[in-house]
Each structure stands twice: as C-alpha cells, then as structure tokens.
Design a protein around this motif. Structure first.
Motif, short mmCIF file in Angstrom:
data_model
loop_
_atom_site.label_atom_id
_atom_site.label_comp_id
_atom_site.label_asym_id
_atom_site.label_seq_id
_atom_site.Cartn_x
_atom_site.Cartn_y
_atom_site.Cartn_z
N GLU A 1 37.05 -52.52 23.06
CA GLU A 1 36.58 -53.61 23.91
C GLU A 1 35.47 -53.15 24.82
O GLU A 1 34.57 -53.91 25.15
CB GLU A 1 37.74 -54.19 24.74
CG GLU A 1 38.67 -55.05 23.93
CD GLU A 1 39.54 -55.94 24.79
OE1 GLU A 1 39.28 -56.08 26.01
OE2 GLU A 1 40.50 -56.49 24.24
N ALA A 2 35.56 -51.90 25.28
CA ALA A 2 34.52 -51.38 26.17
C ALA A 2 33.35 -50.85 25.34
O ALA A 2 33.44 -50.76 24.11
CB ALA A 2 35.10 -50.27 27.03
N ARG A 3 32.27 -50.53 26.01
CA ARG A 3 31.09 -49.99 25.31
C ARG A 3 30.69 -48.68 25.96
O ARG A 3 30.80 -48.52 27.19
CB ARG A 3 29.93 -50.98 25.39
CG ARG A 3 30.12 -52.19 24.50
CD ARG A 3 28.88 -53.03 24.46
NE ARG A 3 28.48 -53.46 25.79
CZ ARG A 3 27.30 -54.01 26.07
NH1 ARG A 3 26.41 -54.16 25.12
NH2 ARG A 3 27.02 -54.40 27.29
N VAL A 4 30.19 -47.77 25.15
CA VAL A 4 29.75 -46.49 25.73
C VAL A 4 28.60 -46.75 26.70
O VAL A 4 27.80 -47.65 26.52
CB VAL A 4 29.31 -45.47 24.65
CG1 VAL A 4 30.49 -44.99 23.84
CG2 VAL A 4 28.22 -46.00 23.77
N LEU B 1 33.24 -47.71 34.19
CA LEU B 1 34.54 -48.38 34.12
C LEU B 1 35.30 -48.24 35.43
O LEU B 1 35.22 -47.21 36.10
CB LEU B 1 35.38 -47.75 33.00
CG LEU B 1 34.77 -47.69 31.60
CD1 LEU B 1 35.67 -46.89 30.66
CD2 LEU B 1 34.57 -49.09 31.06
N ARG B 2 36.03 -49.25 35.74
CA ARG B 2 36.99 -49.17 36.84
C ARG B 2 38.34 -48.79 36.23
O ARG B 2 38.62 -49.09 35.07
CB ARG B 2 37.13 -50.53 37.55
CG ARG B 2 35.84 -51.12 38.06
CD ARG B 2 35.22 -50.33 39.17
NE ARG B 2 36.05 -50.28 40.36
CZ ARG B 2 35.74 -49.60 41.47
NH1 ARG B 2 34.62 -48.88 41.49
NH2 ARG B 2 36.52 -49.62 42.52
N GLN B 3 39.12 -48.13 37.03
CA GLN B 3 40.47 -47.77 36.57
C GLN B 3 41.21 -49.03 36.09
O GLN B 3 41.17 -50.07 36.75
CB GLN B 3 41.25 -47.12 37.71
CG GLN B 3 42.63 -46.65 37.28
CD GLN B 3 43.39 -46.00 38.43
OE1 GLN B 3 42.92 -46.00 39.57
NE2 GLN B 3 44.55 -45.47 38.13
N PHE C 1 43.77 -48.11 28.33
CA PHE C 1 43.04 -48.44 29.55
C PHE C 1 42.38 -47.20 30.13
O PHE C 1 42.83 -46.06 29.90
CB PHE C 1 44.00 -49.04 30.59
CG PHE C 1 44.69 -50.28 30.13
CD1 PHE C 1 44.04 -51.51 30.20
CD2 PHE C 1 45.97 -50.23 29.59
CE1 PHE C 1 44.67 -52.67 29.77
CE2 PHE C 1 46.61 -51.38 29.15
CZ PHE C 1 45.95 -52.61 29.24
N ALA C 2 41.35 -47.42 30.93
CA ALA C 2 40.70 -46.30 31.63
C ALA C 2 41.70 -45.75 32.65
O ALA C 2 42.21 -46.50 33.49
CB ALA C 2 39.44 -46.78 32.33
#
Lengths: 325, 322
Positions: free
Chosen positions: A258-261, A265-267, A287-288
């Motif tokens: 879902e995220a991108r390099v 990011l937030r925790q 999750f991060a």
C-alpha cells in the motif's frame, strides 16, 4: 566454440597525469538501471568531447564499464550461469584462474588504481528501493564525496523520490571482502555505490535525473570541468545500520503493498498486507513500526515466511550535513 | 532415532520447508562425544545426501541390535538446503544464493541468512566434531578427499587420517572461506572436516561405500561408537598434500575437452591427458600433456571449457615433480 568473451570500456582522457574516475555497471546480469545510466553517461561524455555541450571539457580520465557480466546479461539472469557464480563475490579474481576469475581480475586491475570509483548497483532482489548512496566505514573524504553525488533529483520530490541524499553505511560481512567495492576501499580508492531502483527493470526518468548527480560528482572530483559552473554540495543524510528497521512477514503468501518507496511514514502507517493464496483471506497487515522513510519495499508479490518486505530508515541518530562550502 | 526440525519456514503457498536432523542418542547419560554429519549445502551435491542415507541406515540397525554401542551421540543432517535439493540446483532457488557463502552473516539480512544462522547455531550446540559432505560442481569429479585450511591443520589432520579418503589437501587460507560453514565451525572450536567426493548430480556408489567405512571408523576412533561388529577392514592411508604438492593443468584454449585419463590414474611428465578440440572446424586445438608426475585426483567431467578451465589436478609424487 570460439566466441570471444570481451570486457568493454569507454574511455575519455585529457593528458597523462590526471585523476581517474571508474564507473562500473552490470556486475549482475539483471542490474539494468546501471546499464542504462552508463549509456546516458557515455552519450553525455561523447557530446562533451565532440564540443556539442559548450562550456564542458574533459579534464581527467573517465572510464565506463557498461556491462561486466556479459554472459548473465545476455541470458537475462542475475548470475554467471556457467559456474552459478555471483560475480560480485569473486574479487579480486585471478589472472590465471577460470574465465570468471580472469574477468574479475581484469576489471580489478583496470580500476584499482583509480582515484575515484562508482559502482552502479540495483536494489535487493525482488525489491524496489529509492536511489541512494552506500558507503563502507566512511571517513571524511568519502562523506565529502557522497555530498557531491547527493542532491535533489529534478522531478523527484515528495511524490516521487526524495532525492539522492540518502547515504547508507554498509555492514561488512564475511563474504563482503570478495566484493569489488570492498577491494576498491582496501586499495584506498575513494569509492561509492549508487544503488536503487528495481532489478530487471529500467526507470528512464530517474536515470535521466541521476545523470545530473553523476555529472556534478565528476565536476567535483575534477575529471570534468566547466567554464563557469562549479560543483555543488548536496544535502546528505547519513544512516547507519542502527537507523534501519526491517519489517518481516510472519506469514507466507501474496504481499500487496500500500505504501510507496520514498514515502515518509508515520508510525502505524499500513505498508501492505499478506493474503493467503488459496483462500484470499488476509493473513496479516503490516505497519510501519515507527516514523521513518520507506527505503525498500517488496516488489515481487510471492513471499516466504520471515522474509523482509520493507526497510525503513528512522531518525534515531540523525546527522545532517548542510552544503557549507 | 529422534527426528527434529532445526529450521522451519513456510513458502508462499503455505507449504512448510524444514531442515531435519536425525539424532542417535548415547546409551550413557552423558554422551562421550557428539559428532555431526551434514550434507546438501549445495542442493545438487547428492553424494553426501546418499552417504547420509547409508549412515542413517547403518546407525538404525546398530541401534536396534546393539544399543549399548552408542557411547556418544551422532547427529545427521541429510539435506540442509532442502529447496535446492528438490530443484537439483547448487544455489537456494528463489533467492539464488549460495548457502555456503552466507555463514556468519547477521540474521536480519535475509531469510537464507537467518536460516544459515540457525543451522550454524544448532551445529555448534550439538557437535564436538562435524563432517561437512560435498561433491564437486558440475565441471569436475574428485577422488574422496578432505580439504583443510592450514590454520586448522594441527587439530584436523589426525581426524582426517581416520576417514578412509584418498587425499588430504592442506591449503592456505583465502578470503572465500570466511563465509563457509566449515570455516565458521572451526573458528567456533568445533573441529570440522570438509569432505569432497565425486561430482554433483550423480552418485558414485563405490566412493560412498568407501566413505561410509571411513565415517564408521571415525565414529569408533572418536569414542562415539564401540560396536562388536565394527568393520575390521583396513582404512586407506591417504596422500597428504601441501599447497606446493598439487599440480594444476589448465586449458590453454576454449573448446571441447576429450579426456583420456581416469580419476586415480598415475601420470608421468609428458603423458597425454586429453585433447581440446574445435567441433565446428574439426580441428584439434591442443594436445594436453601432463607436466607433472603423480596421481590424478581431480578430473574435468564437463567437456565445455573456456581458457583457463581446470582439466586435472595431480597429487605430485614429490616437490621435484613440479
């Protein structure tokens, strides 16, 4: 069967007692971004030599090795298939060994006396990562060199890549001493690794932008000169191993990111989830673990249990280096 | 026999992959000594895997018929790179990594590095002595031999002499060994013999039978077994070679190598070893002759060669034979 195995290099040289920069790509046959970047550099340097880029001139010796692992490139494989050999674990090679040993030894001999060297590397296999610089136990001169290679990538920015300002300190392992980069460092070459992108693919837009960073680096080390333009120090953020957080999959399955390099990011930000191949059920959400920059993300969806799917750079001991001149 | 999984993980489909250890425990409350045999670090090296089968079969029968013979403990790891074994490949497929270049890496680096770390830790924890079984790659065949890094010669040579091998090769340290299992175990003070025999993807039954005898002899010598039915046959007195007692013949030209010699053959200076031919033009490119006098203990099996390819290694009869 009589086919020649050749190692090509392109050389631009001005005078005899000048500094040398060596740029090496294609140690692994699937590192295609490096091949592409070297092709852009070759065209640029030939334009300089032919006078098509006013103001620029060759001021030292620049040698580009576009495709070291020719056999693997031709086969579309990562490794030297005849011996199942990782060519970057065969340095310094041997002048009287087998073909792969000789090839590594020739490359080593052609580059070990360089003043500066750049190794163009891809991301970890089956991952994508933002372009970044890697250094081994950097001293002051290496850090300084990294700042000249660092800098914003035009067209990058927060929605794309945060620029080539990320500098990771490499971790020596028992096998590391067999790598070309380590051989350079042991030979006191001011050497850096430019890594990133994805293996078995090309990102022309990013490579076009990285060309400017490498040109700036060449201006800084004096192998390239310009009538008016001076090299500029970029902003570099140095990260040691302590600043890296790896996120692993507790379950095997299909990883859907879902995220991108390049994303800050937030925790708790969702990185992606793992689905069971047969049932389609979500096995795990990832999750991060804390605030950080997403350096590397799994690009290939099939994942083994305990595999790393993401690497974050966190600001534990963040050190900023501003472009003071 | 107790079966344990020392490393386990699941593949993308959910299927479990395990590295299995078979343990034959001691009849005594405290084992006299613990010896481990492992095979298949490279998944295409099947001689060692077959040898583990022979060893497990022998030990099972002994356990059934003479349990008191086990004074110590024997651990057998028949396939430590199970996915590569299923694939018949040297490297761990999917990751394309050589397990025997990952030893000593931090666990967090990758799944294979983590598996190597767990395997190494298990071996350290249950071994006073270890034997790491290998075959050669697809290019070469080897007489049964043990290779010893010079730094460990004092401790390993007396043990290697008990293993019924043809050759013991004591060679200098090189960087490439630092990431191997054998080196890391020896560094951790677990004496470890690295054995090579035959060629990958094949089983040479005579070699395996010879080394089974050697393994049983070693177990008795180490005080782990004390069987009344111990094989009484003589074990071989191997050639013990230093680095300058090994002669290497390499190809001067690329082409097809058609050999004329066998493993174990004696050669003299000037004896013909084979031809390098150009099949396209029908020409003989090189008549390969031995510049050494001695015994062939490594032989080229894959005919395709590039310049510099090793064709034979010769155990020299003496230092003057070079």
């Amino acid at each position: 069967m009589g086919e020649a195995v050749s190692l090509y290099k392109n050389v631009w040289e001005k005078g005899h007692f000048v500094d040398t920069l060596s740029i090496v790509a294609g140690l692994h046959g699937d590192h295609l971004n490096g091949l592409h970047l070297v092709s852009l550099l070759s065209r640029f340097l030939q334009d300089v030599e032919d006078g098509r880029l006013p103001g620029f001139r060759i001021a030292g010796k620049i040698q580009l090795f576009p495709m070291v692992n020719i056999q693997a490139v031709m086969e579309g494989e990562r490794l030297w298939s005849f011996d199942n050999l990782d060519l970057d674990l065969a340095f310094p090679g041997s002048s009287c060994g087998e073909l792969a040993d000789r090839l590594c030894n020739v490359l080593y001999k052609h580059t070990a006396d360089s003043n500066y060297a750049l190794l163009l590397d891809a991301s970890e296999k089956r991952c994508v990562s933002i372009p970044h610089i890697q250094l081994l136990q950097p001293d002051r001169s290496l850090r300084r060199a990294a700042r000249y290679l660092a800098g914003e990538i035009p067209g990058g920015g927060p929605d794309r890549f945060p620029g080539l300002g990320i500098v990771r300190e490499l971790q020596p392992t028992p096998a590391f001493q067999l790598r070309l980069y380590n051989q350079w460092i042991e030979n006191n070459v001011c050497a850096l690794v430019l890594a990133g992108g994805r293996s078995a693919g090309i990102d022309p837009e990013t490579n076009g932008a990285l060309l400017a960073n490498v040109v700036n680096f060449m201006l800084a080390v004096g192998v390239l000169a310009h009538a008016t333009r001076k090299a500029e120090k970029g902003e570099a953020r140095f990260y040691s191993l302590e600043n890296e957080r790896r996120v692993s999959a507790s379950h095997p399955g299909l990883f859907l990111p879902e995220a991108r390099v390049g994303e800050s990011l937030r925790q708790g930000r969702k990185l992606g989830e793992l689905r069971d191949i047969y049932s389609g059920e979500t096995l795990e959400e990832l999750f991060a673990p804390q605030d950080g920059l997403l350096l590397t993300l799994r690009d290939y969806p099939l994942v083994y249990q305990n595999e790393t799917v993401a690497t974050l750079l966190v600001e534990k001991e963040r050190r900023w280096y501003w472009p003071f001149s | 026999m107790r079966t344990r999984s020392v490393v386990a993980y699941k593949g993308p489909s959910g299927a479990s992959v395990e590295i299995v250890k078979q343990t034959f425990s001691s009849a005594r409350p405290k084992p006299a000594r613990r010896v481990s045999f492992l095979a298949g670090l490279h998944g295409d090296e099947l001689e060692g895997v077959y040898l583990c089968f022979l060893l497990v079969q022998y030990l099972r029968r002994l356990k059934e018929t003479e349990p008191g013979a086990f004074l110590g403990e024997v651990n057998v790891y028949p396939a430590v790179n199970p996915q590569a074994l299923c694939h018949g490949s040297r490297l761990w497929p999917f990751f394309s990594v050589d397990m025997n270049r990952l030893m000593g890496e931090p666990a967090g680096n990758s799944l294979p590095a983590g598996a190597c770390r767990e395997l190494l830790a298990d071996l350290k924890g249950c071994s006073d002595l270890a034997v790491d079984l290998h075959s050669s790659n697809q290019h070469l065949a080897e007489l049964p031999q043990i290779r010893i890094v010079k730094d460990f010669e004092k401790k390993l040579l007396p043990l290697a002499l008990q293993c019924n091998v043809d050759v013991i090769w004591v060679h200098p340290m090189a960087g490439v060994f630092e990431s191997t299992l054998g080196y890391n175990l020896n560094r951790a003070k677990v004496p470890t013999l690295v054995m090579e025999l035959g060629i990958c993807l094949r089983i040479h039954r005579d070699f395996c039978s010879q080394i089974l005898d050697g393994a049983i002899h070693l177990l008795h010598h180490a005080g782990v077994l004390n069987s009344s039915r111990r094989p009484r046959g003589e074990i071989k007195m191997p050639l013990v070679l230093k680095a300058d007692q090994v002669g290497l013949v390499q190809a001067k030209r690329a082409g097809l190598f058609a050999g004329r010699v066998k493993l174990g053959d004696r050669v003299g200076k000037g004896d013909k070893i084979g031809d390098v031919v150009d099949p396209v033009r029908g020409e003989t490119l090189e008549e390969v002759v031995s510049p050494f006098k001695g015994t062939i203990f490594t032989l080229r099996e894959l005919p395709l060669i590039y310049e510099g390819a090793p064709l034979v290694r010769v155990a020299l009869d003496g230092p003057d034979e070079r």
